[in-house]
Design a protein around this motif. Structure first.
Motif, PDB file in Angstrom:
ATOM      1  N   CYS A 234       0.599  -1.298  -0.053  1.00 35.05           N
ATOM      2  CA  CYS A 234      -0.013   0.194   0.159  1.00 35.05           C
ATOM      3  C   CYS A 234       0.545   1.266   0.092  1.00 35.05           C
ATOM      4  N   ILE A 235       1.122   1.924  -1.200  1.00 42.31           N
ATOM      5  CA  ILE A 235       1.518   2.888  -1.151  1.00 42.31           C
ATOM      6  C   ILE A 235       1.536   3.845  -0.815  1.00 42.31           C
ATOM      7  N   TRP A 236      -0.200   4.544   0.332  1.00 39.14           N
ATOM      8  CA  TRP A 236      -1.086   4.974   0.428  1.00 39.14           C
ATOM      9  C   TRP A 236       0.591   5.537   1.915  1.00 39.14           C
ATOM     10  N   ILE A 237      -0.108   4.717   2.736  1.00 33.48           N
ATOM     11  CA  ILE A 237       0.090   4.694   4.127  1.00 33.48           C
ATOM     12  C   ILE A 237       2.093   5.094   4.749  1.00 33.48           C
ATOM     13  N   TRP A 238       2.604   5.329   2.966  1.00 29.87           N
ATOM     14  CA  TRP A 238       4.171   5.332   3.323  1.00 29.87           C
ATOM     15  C   TRP A 238       4.063   7.038   3.048  1.00 29.87           C
ATOM     16  N   ASN A 239       3.859   7.601   2.227  1.00 33.39           N
ATOM     17  CA  ASN A 239       3.573   8.863   1.783  1.00 33.39           C
ATOM     18  C   ASN A 239       2.286   8.974   2.333  1.00 33.39           C
ATOM     19  N   SER A 240       1.424   9.122   3.040  1.00 31.90           N
ATOM     20  CA  SER A 240       0.766  10.420   2.934  1.00 31.90           C
ATOM     21  C   SER A 240      -0.159  10.151   5.073  1.00 31.90           C
ATOM     22  N   MET A 241      -0.866  10.451   5.089  1.00 25.54           N
ATOM     23  CA  MET A 241      -1.570  10.375   6.428  1.00 25.54           C
ATOM     24  C   MET A 241      -3.742  11.413   6.439  1.00 25.54           C
ATOM     25  N   GLN A 242      -4.415  10.220   6.915  1.00 29.22           N
ATOM     26  CA  GLN A 242      -5.552  10.997   7.145  1.00 29.22           C
ATOM     27  C   GLN A 242      -5.767  11.145   8.482  1.00 29.22           C
ATOM     28  N   ILE A 243      -6.403  12.844   8.681  1.00 26.19           N
ATOM     29  CA  ILE A 243      -6.193  13.007   9.797  1.00 26.19           C
ATOM     30  C   ILE A 243      -7.947  14.026  10.367  1.00 26.19           C
ATOM     31  N   CYS A 252      -6.104   6.020   6.211  1.00 28.70           N
ATOM     32  CA  CYS A 252      -6.814   6.180   5.242  1.00 28.70           C
ATOM     33  C   CYS A 252      -7.665   6.513   5.055  1.00 28.70           C
ATOM     34  N   CYS A 253      -8.486   6.717   4.181  1.00 27.68           N
ATOM     35  CA  CYS A 253      -9.792   7.558   3.993  1.00 27.68           C
ATOM     36  C   CYS A 253     -10.912   5.914   4.080  1.00 27.68           C
ATOM     37  N   ARG A 254     -10.634   4.419   4.376  1.00 28.77           N
ATOM     38  CA  ARG A 254     -10.537   4.187   4.420  1.00 28.77           C
ATOM     39  C   ARG A 254     -11.318   3.325   5.972  1.00 28.77           C
ATOM     40  N   ASP A 255     -10.693   4.797   6.593  1.00 26.82           N
ATOM     41  CA  ASP A 255     -10.915   3.260   7.678  1.00 26.82           C
ATOM     42  C   ASP A 255     -11.667   5.354   8.900  1.00 26.82           C
ATOM     43  N   PRO A 256     -12.998   5.448   8.532  1.00 31.10           N
ATOM     44  CA  PRO A 256     -14.082   6.638   8.108  1.00 31.10           C
ATOM     45  C   PRO A 256     -13.961   6.219  10.159  1.00 31.10           C
ATOM     46  N   ASN A 257     -14.814   5.014  10.509  1.00 35.40           N
ATOM     47  CA  ASN A 257     -15.007   5.071  12.020  1.00 35.40           C
ATOM     48  C   ASN A 257     -13.772   5.308  13.356  1.00 35.40           C
ATOM     49  N   LEU A 287       2.182  -5.236   5.521  1.00 36.98           N
ATOM     50  CA  LEU A 287       3.460  -5.703   4.856  1.00 36.98           C
ATOM     51  C   LEU A 287       3.600  -8.093   4.734  1.00 36.98           C
ATOM     52  N   GLU A 288       2.922  -8.185   6.410  1.00 36.35           N
ATOM     53  CA  GLU A 288       2.349  -9.761   6.138  1.00 36.35           C
ATOM     54  C   GLU A 288       1.118 -10.623   5.728  1.00 36.35           C
ATOM     55  N   ARG A 289      -0.100  -9.648   6.311  1.00 34.97           N
ATOM     56  CA  ARG A 289      -1.070 -10.598   6.112  1.00 34.97           C
ATOM     57  C   ARG A 289      -2.141  -9.606   5.650  1.00 34.97           C
ATOM     58  N   GLN A 290      -1.849  -8.400   4.679  1.00 40.25           N
ATOM     59  CA  GLN A 290      -3.623  -7.562   4.515  1.00 40.25           C
ATOM     60  C   GLN A 290      -4.598  -7.765   3.821  1.00 40.25           C
ATOM     61  N   GLY A 291      -4.225  -9.990   4.033  1.00 39.20           N
ATOM     62  CA  GLY A 291      -5.392 -10.012   3.128  1.00 39.20           C
ATOM     63  C   GLY A 291      -6.516  -9.566   4.873  1.00 39.20           C
ATOM     64  N   ALA A 292      -6.222 -10.017   5.965  1.00 41.49           N
ATOM     65  CA  ALA A 292      -6.955  -9.912   6.964  1.00 41.49           C
ATOM     66  C   ALA A 292      -7.110  -8.603   7.246  1.00 41.49           C
ATOM     67  N   VAL A 293      -6.598  -7.269   6.673  1.00 43.66           N
ATOM     68  CA  VAL A 293      -6.909  -5.806   7.267  1.00 43.66           C
ATOM     69  C   VAL A 293      -8.059  -5.096   7.271  1.00 43.66           C
ATOM     70  N   ASP A 294      -9.118  -5.610   7.368  1.00 46.17           N
ATOM     71  CA  ASP A 294     -10.527  -4.794   7.105  1.00 46.17           C
ATOM     72  C   ASP A 294     -10.587  -3.850   6.299  1.00 46.17           C
ATOM     73  N   CYS A 296      -8.301  -2.897   3.970  1.00 44.69           N
ATOM     74  CA  CYS A 296      -8.129  -3.194   2.982  1.00 44.69           C
ATOM     75  C   CYS A 296      -9.000  -4.231   2.108  1.00 44.69           C
ATOM     76  N   ARG A 297     -10.365  -4.483   2.575  1.00 42.66           N
ATOM     77  CA  ARG A 297     -10.794  -4.869   1.775  1.00 42.66           C
ATOM     78  C   ARG A 297     -11.241  -5.311   0.651  1.00 42.66           C
ATOM     79  N   LEU A 298     -12.402  -3.603   0.690  1.00 43.85           N
ATOM     80  CA  LEU A 298     -12.928  -2.959  -0.172  1.00 43.85           C
ATOM     81  C   LEU A 298     -12.278  -1.374  -1.162  1.00 43.85           C
ATOM     82  N   CYS A 299     -10.719  -1.336  -0.375  1.00 39.95           N
ATOM     83  CA  CYS A 299     -10.069  -0.690  -1.598  1.00 39.95           C
ATOM     84  C   CYS A 299     -10.186  -0.607  -2.744  1.00 39.95           C
ATOM     85  N   SER A 300     -10.282   0.663  -3.282  1.00 41.65           N
ATOM     86  CA  SER A 300     -10.495   0.948  -4.465  1.00 41.65           C
ATOM     87  C   SER A 300      -9.346   0.994  -5.374  1.00 41.65           C
TER      88      SER A 300
END
Length: 337
Positions: A234-243, A252-257, A287-294, A296-300
């Motif tokens: 995921c390139i976002w979490i190495w270069n950006s931040m959602q506040i 990132c923006c996939r964590d609205p709550n 890096l190790e288990r992205q498939g289990a990260v909630d 990321c499941r519907l990330c565009s």
């Protein structure tokens, strides 16, 4: 550092997204705020906190996305905040439902881009998704802004109009493109819709599947998943931040709550949060288990914003989409589209 699978210490994020508010006048049915499923406390970004944050982070921030889970211009200090960031040399972008946009305020703010994102070309189709808003009001504010910009030929403001393409309005795409060019917008943005579950997908995804970023085969099996599934990257979490409005940082923006709070930048600063243990642990999990990260499941899977931007020479059409080959890219002009 992302390619090397190093989770830190990292250089500061060059892209920042900050939330003016998580309150909204719209009741969009595919949005946590609109559906009433926002579990975070609602509030407004404080002007003083924002200015202190910009003072600390301006020297490394390239882009500031001034929006997240609410209508930005419900914050009475929105124009002052944008102008403050612009005065520090930061490129600022926002999107709005258009109901509360003040044309003079936008020109004063010197924002680089403002996107009016509409739900249709008639009040009926618009309000099918943009529930509780007014297409007439959004149109009036948009036209007033275009006219106000004509009075300021040196303005940096770029005006984008977007159509969120859904089942109830997909027949309006051609008329939208024609209208967007006629009124003098800089860009017409055809936006592929998102859904949080199969019920929403059945209700809102267009019949024409060229507007989908979801896997069609999986959909036929009753599963909602993107065409491109990230594989431990995921390139976002190495270069950006959602506040969030209160200073809490999330990946990132996939964590609205705010299920994955990394720290509070108003209290601890960007660098301490960006390189803190929660952020490093989250990058490890990617890096190790992205498939289990909630989240990321519907990330565009949209690519990162450009670091260097050129204003379009003329009216242009953009497809805000993704496919298996590329990130979003400008398409042909409306004359050819």
């Amino acid at each position: 550092m992302a390619r090397m699978h190093r989770v830190g210490p990292l250089l500061p994020p060059v892209h920042i997204a900050i939330e003016p508010t998580n309150a909204c006048n719209a009741r969009c049915p595919v949005c946590e705020t609109g559906k009433g499923e926002m579990t975070r406390r609602k509030g407004m970004l404080d002007l003083t906190n924002f200015q202190r944050f910009i003072d600390r982070s301006a020297r490394w921030t390239n882009s500031l996305f001034f929006y997240f889970m609410g209508e930005p211009f419900l914050n009475k200090n929105a124009y002052e905040m944008i102008r403050y960031a612009r005065a520090k040399g930061i490129w600022v972008d926002t999107c709005t439902n258009g109901d509360f946009v003040d044309a003079k305020g936008v020109i004063y703010s010197d924002i680089n881009r403002i996107s009016f994102q509409l739900g249709g070309m008639t009040e009926k189709t618009h309000q099918r998704y943009r529930v509780g808003t007014s297409l007439e009001k959004a149109h009036a504010n948009l036209l007033e802004l275009i006219e106000e910009r004509r009075k300021h030929p040196g303005s940096n403001v770029r005006i984008d109009v977007g159509l969120i393409v859904m089942r109830h309005n997909e027949h309006e795409v051609a008329s939208f493109l024609k209208w967007a060019k006629e009124i003098g917008a800089d860009t017409a943005n055809i936006i592929d819709p998102c859904a949080r579950n199969m019920t929403e997908a059945y209700a809102y995804l267009p019949r024409d599947r060229k507007y989908w970023f979801y896997d069609e085969d999986a959909f036929e099996r009753g599963e909602l998943r993107p065409k491109v599934v990230p594989q431990n990257e995921c390139i976002w979490i190495w270069n950006s931040m959602q506040i969030n409005w209160n200073g809490d940082a999330v990946p990132c923006c996939r964590d609205p709550n705010g299920h994955h709070i990394l720290g509070n930048v108003f209290e601890d600063g960007v660098l301490r949060v960006f390189n803190g243990k929660p952020a490093r642990n989250f990058r490890h999990s990617i890096l190790e288990r992205q498939g289990a990260v909630d989240i990321c499941r519907l990330c565009s899977g949209y690519g990162m914003p450009e670091l260097v931007r050129d204003l379009p020479a003329s009216f242009s059409v953009v497809r805000h989409q993704i496919d298996s080959a590329s990130a979003p890219s400008p398409q042909d002009s409306a004359d050819k589209g």
